[in-house]
Design a protein around this motif. Sequence first.
Motif, PDB file in Angstrom:
ATOM      1  N   TYR A 140     -10.682 -50.323  -2.725  1.00 48.21           N
ATOM      2  CA  TYR A 140     -10.718 -48.946  -2.221  1.00 48.21           C
ATOM      3  C   TYR A 140      -9.964 -48.829  -0.891  1.00 48.21           C
ATOM      4  O   TYR A 140      -9.310 -47.815  -0.621  1.00 48.21           O
ATOM      5  CB  TYR A 140     -12.162 -48.490  -2.047  1.00 48.21           C
ATOM      6  N   LEU A 141     -10.079 -49.854  -0.056  1.00 49.79           N
ATOM      7  CA  LEU A 141      -9.373 -49.831   1.229  1.00 49.79           C
ATOM      8  C   LEU A 141      -7.866 -49.813   1.037  1.00 49.79           C
ATOM      9  O   LEU A 141      -7.131 -49.194   1.808  1.00 49.79           O
ATOM     10  CB  LEU A 141      -9.764 -51.060   2.059  1.00 49.79           C
ATOM     11  N   LEU A 142      -7.400 -50.503   0.014  1.00 47.58           N
ATOM     12  CA  LEU A 142      -5.959 -50.678  -0.181  1.00 47.58           C
ATOM     13  C   LEU A 142      -5.371 -49.708  -1.201  1.00 47.58           C
ATOM     14  O   LEU A 142      -4.223 -49.287  -1.083  1.00 47.58           O
ATOM     15  CB  LEU A 142      -5.698 -52.119  -0.631  1.00 47.58           C
ATOM     16  N   GLY A 143      -6.183 -49.329  -2.202  1.00 49.31           N
ATOM     17  CA  GLY A 143      -5.642 -48.622  -3.359  1.00 49.31           C
ATOM     18  C   GLY A 143      -5.076 -47.248  -3.085  1.00 49.31           C
ATOM     19  O   GLY A 143      -4.123 -46.823  -3.755  1.00 49.31           O
ATOM     20  N   PHE A 162     -20.538 -54.280  16.135  1.00 50.35           N
ATOM     21  CA  PHE A 162     -21.415 -54.756  15.065  1.00 50.35           C
ATOM     22  C   PHE A 162     -21.059 -54.106  13.725  1.00 50.35           C
ATOM     23  O   PHE A 162     -21.079 -54.768  12.680  1.00 50.35           O
ATOM     24  CB  PHE A 162     -22.874 -54.488  15.415  1.00 50.35           C
ATOM     25  N   LEU A 163     -20.711 -52.833  13.729  1.00 53.79           N
ATOM     26  CA  LEU A 163     -20.308 -52.179  12.478  1.00 53.79           C
ATOM     27  C   LEU A 163     -19.024 -52.806  11.930  1.00 53.79           C
ATOM     28  O   LEU A 163     -18.877 -52.978  10.711  1.00 53.79           O
ATOM     29  CB  LEU A 163     -20.119 -50.678  12.701  1.00 53.79           C
ATOM     30  N   ALA A 164     -18.110 -53.168  12.806  1.00 54.53           N
ATOM     31  CA  ALA A 164     -16.888 -53.849  12.352  1.00 54.53           C
ATOM     32  C   ALA A 164     -17.213 -55.219  11.769  1.00 54.53           C
ATOM     33  O   ALA A 164     -16.629 -55.644  10.763  1.00 54.53           O
ATOM     34  CB  ALA A 164     -15.901 -53.985  13.511  1.00 54.53           C
ATOM     35  N   ALA A 165     -18.174 -55.921  12.383  1.00 57.31           N
ATOM     36  CA  ALA A 165     -18.590 -57.226  11.872  1.00 57.31           C
ATOM     37  C   ALA A 165     -19.240 -57.093  10.499  1.00 57.31           C
ATOM     38  O   ALA A 165     -19.015 -57.921   9.606  1.00 57.31           O
ATOM     39  CB  ALA A 165     -19.552 -57.893  12.853  1.00 57.31           C
ATOM     40  N   VAL A 166     -20.062 -56.049  10.319  1.00 53.17           N
ATOM     41  CA  VAL A 166     -20.677 -55.794   9.007  1.00 53.17           C
ATOM     42  C   VAL A 166     -19.601 -55.477   7.975  1.00 53.17           C
ATOM     43  O   VAL A 166     -19.631 -55.983   6.841  1.00 53.17           O
ATOM     44  CB  VAL A 166     -21.694 -54.630   9.108  1.00 53.17           C
ATOM     45  N   ALA A 218     -28.247 -49.889   7.906  1.00 53.29           N
ATOM     46  CA  ALA A 218     -28.061 -48.587   7.258  1.00 53.29           C
ATOM     47  C   ALA A 218     -26.613 -48.417   6.809  1.00 53.29           C
ATOM     48  O   ALA A 218     -26.345 -47.927   5.698  1.00 53.29           O
ATOM     49  CB  ALA A 218     -28.461 -47.468   8.221  1.00 53.29           C
ATOM     50  N   PHE A 219     -25.686 -48.835   7.651  1.00 47.83           N
ATOM     51  CA  PHE A 219     -24.255 -48.749   7.335  1.00 47.83           C
ATOM     52  C   PHE A 219     -23.934 -49.541   6.067  1.00 47.83           C
ATOM     53  O   PHE A 219     -23.258 -49.052   5.158  1.00 47.83           O
ATOM     54  CB  PHE A 219     -23.456 -49.278   8.531  1.00 47.83           C
ATOM     55  N   ALA A 220     -24.456 -50.771   5.982  1.00 42.34           N
ATOM     56  CA  ALA A 220     -24.205 -51.622   4.815  1.00 42.34           C
ATOM     57  C   ALA A 220     -24.836 -51.037   3.555  1.00 42.34           C
ATOM     58  O   ALA A 220     -24.210 -51.021   2.487  1.00 42.34           O
ATOM     59  CB  ALA A 220     -24.738 -53.030   5.074  1.00 42.34           C
ATOM     60  N   LEU A 221     -26.066 -50.532   3.657  1.00 42.94           N
ATOM     61  CA  LEU A 221     -26.758 -50.004   2.487  1.00 42.94           C
ATOM     62  C   LEU A 221     -26.080 -48.737   1.956  1.00 42.94           C
ATOM     63  O   LEU A 221     -25.971 -48.545   0.740  1.00 42.94           O
ATOM     64  CB  LEU A 221     -28.223 -49.710   2.825  1.00 42.94           C
ATOM     65  N   VAL A 222     -25.616 -47.893   2.872  1.00 41.87           N
ATOM     66  CA  VAL A 222     -24.916 -46.676   2.445  1.00 41.87           C
ATOM     67  C   VAL A 222     -23.638 -47.046   1.691  1.00 41.87           C
ATOM     68  O   VAL A 222     -23.339 -46.488   0.624  1.00 41.87           O
ATOM     69  CB  VAL A 222     -24.609 -45.772   3.650  1.00 41.87           C
ATOM     70  N   LEU A 223     -22.878 -47.991   2.221  1.00 41.58           N
ATOM     71  CA  LEU A 223     -21.634 -48.382   1.569  1.00 41.58           C
ATOM     72  C   LEU A 223     -21.890 -49.041   0.215  1.00 41.58           C
ATOM     73  O   LEU A 223     -21.131 -48.843  -0.741  1.00 41.58           O
ATOM     74  CB  LEU A 223     -20.846 -49.341   2.468  1.00 41.58           C
ATOM     75  N   LEU A 240     -25.424 -50.865  -5.785  1.00 46.16           N
ATOM     76  CA  LEU A 240     -26.831 -51.254  -5.890  1.00 46.16           C
ATOM     77  C   LEU A 240     -27.550 -50.425  -6.958  1.00 46.16           C
ATOM     78  O   LEU A 240     -28.391 -50.951  -7.710  1.00 46.16           O
ATOM     79  CB  LEU A 240     -27.529 -51.083  -4.537  1.00 46.16           C
ATOM     80  N   PHE A 241     -27.249 -49.134  -7.033  1.00 48.70           N
ATOM     81  CA  PHE A 241     -27.884 -48.288  -8.040  1.00 48.70           C
ATOM     82  C   PHE A 241     -27.439 -48.666  -9.451  1.00 48.70           C
ATOM     83  O   PHE A 241     -28.188 -48.509 -10.414  1.00 48.70           O
ATOM     84  CB  PHE A 241     -27.572 -46.810  -7.777  1.00 48.70           C
TER      85      PHE A 241
END
Length: 299
Positions: free
Chosen positions: A56-59, A146-150, A188-193, A198-199
């Motif tokens: 998704y980042l590249l496409g 920290f968000l960048a590290a995640v 929260a950032f990781a779970l949202v992404l 996950l669903f």
Amino acid sequence: MTSIVLVINLFLRLVFILYGYIATEEGTLLYNQQLAYSGQLPFIDYDAWSSLFHDYLLGWLQFVLGTSILSQRLVGLTLALIVFWLTLKLTRQLNSASTPLTALLLTLGSPFYLYLSTIPYSEQFMTLFIILALFWLVRRQHLAAFLAAVAAGLVRPQALPVTFLIWLYLFFTQSRRHWARLTLAGTAFALVLMSPFLFTSPTHVFWALFWPLRANQILIYQQGFQGINLSALVNFALEAARDYGLLMAIIIAGFLTRGWPNKIHRRFHLLILAILLSQSVVALIHQPPYASYLYPFVP
């Protein structure tokens, strides 16, 4: 001096882009991006082999630049130059006198890194996010760091130890209340992404993060590998010496002659050394161990 090195860096990368060996993975990169943007989920609907998010980042760039290996490599060049610039910015904040030497080492210290980093594999985005995390740590922008590290860990599982180490660094350098808020925000950032994956299938999410540990059971060319032995360690050491020997020799010589960094940045340098050590362990854990997987950490 730095400007001259930048021109040399750019020239060498352009040579690699135009004349470098075309790996089969480059075509797979393009195809997987098309699958992702047609609504299919990596590791659930198709074999992504890189990460949950990289396609998704590249496409989206295919809509702008078209579908070709050359345009993809030019994207890789752009990302590599951003990493180059950020690394020098970080170096300048730590010790401005070492900026020209850092530029020189990034350009000539490891030709292997220079070649592979012109191809936008998931390693390229992982390196970018890790450099951003370190850059923001030094600037005391802890949430962004920290968000960048995640993000680095989600883009490529190889960076998960880095995410954990930066989380520990914040634990020892921040108040407990601030650290708890950072932890909550990062989770929260990781779970949202990850929520769409996950669903659909939590099992596939787990597999996407840890499949390299089972690579010898799923990849034909790695079938039969029975674990780390002396022969594998010797091959790993020879491969590391070939690809990063000059770089490591200069860095070790610098430590021996210049001594340990000043107290202001001592914890930060310990973090960087821990990151490098963690990646050596990750490369050895892979079945079979590949020193080539260390190249994203040259910066």
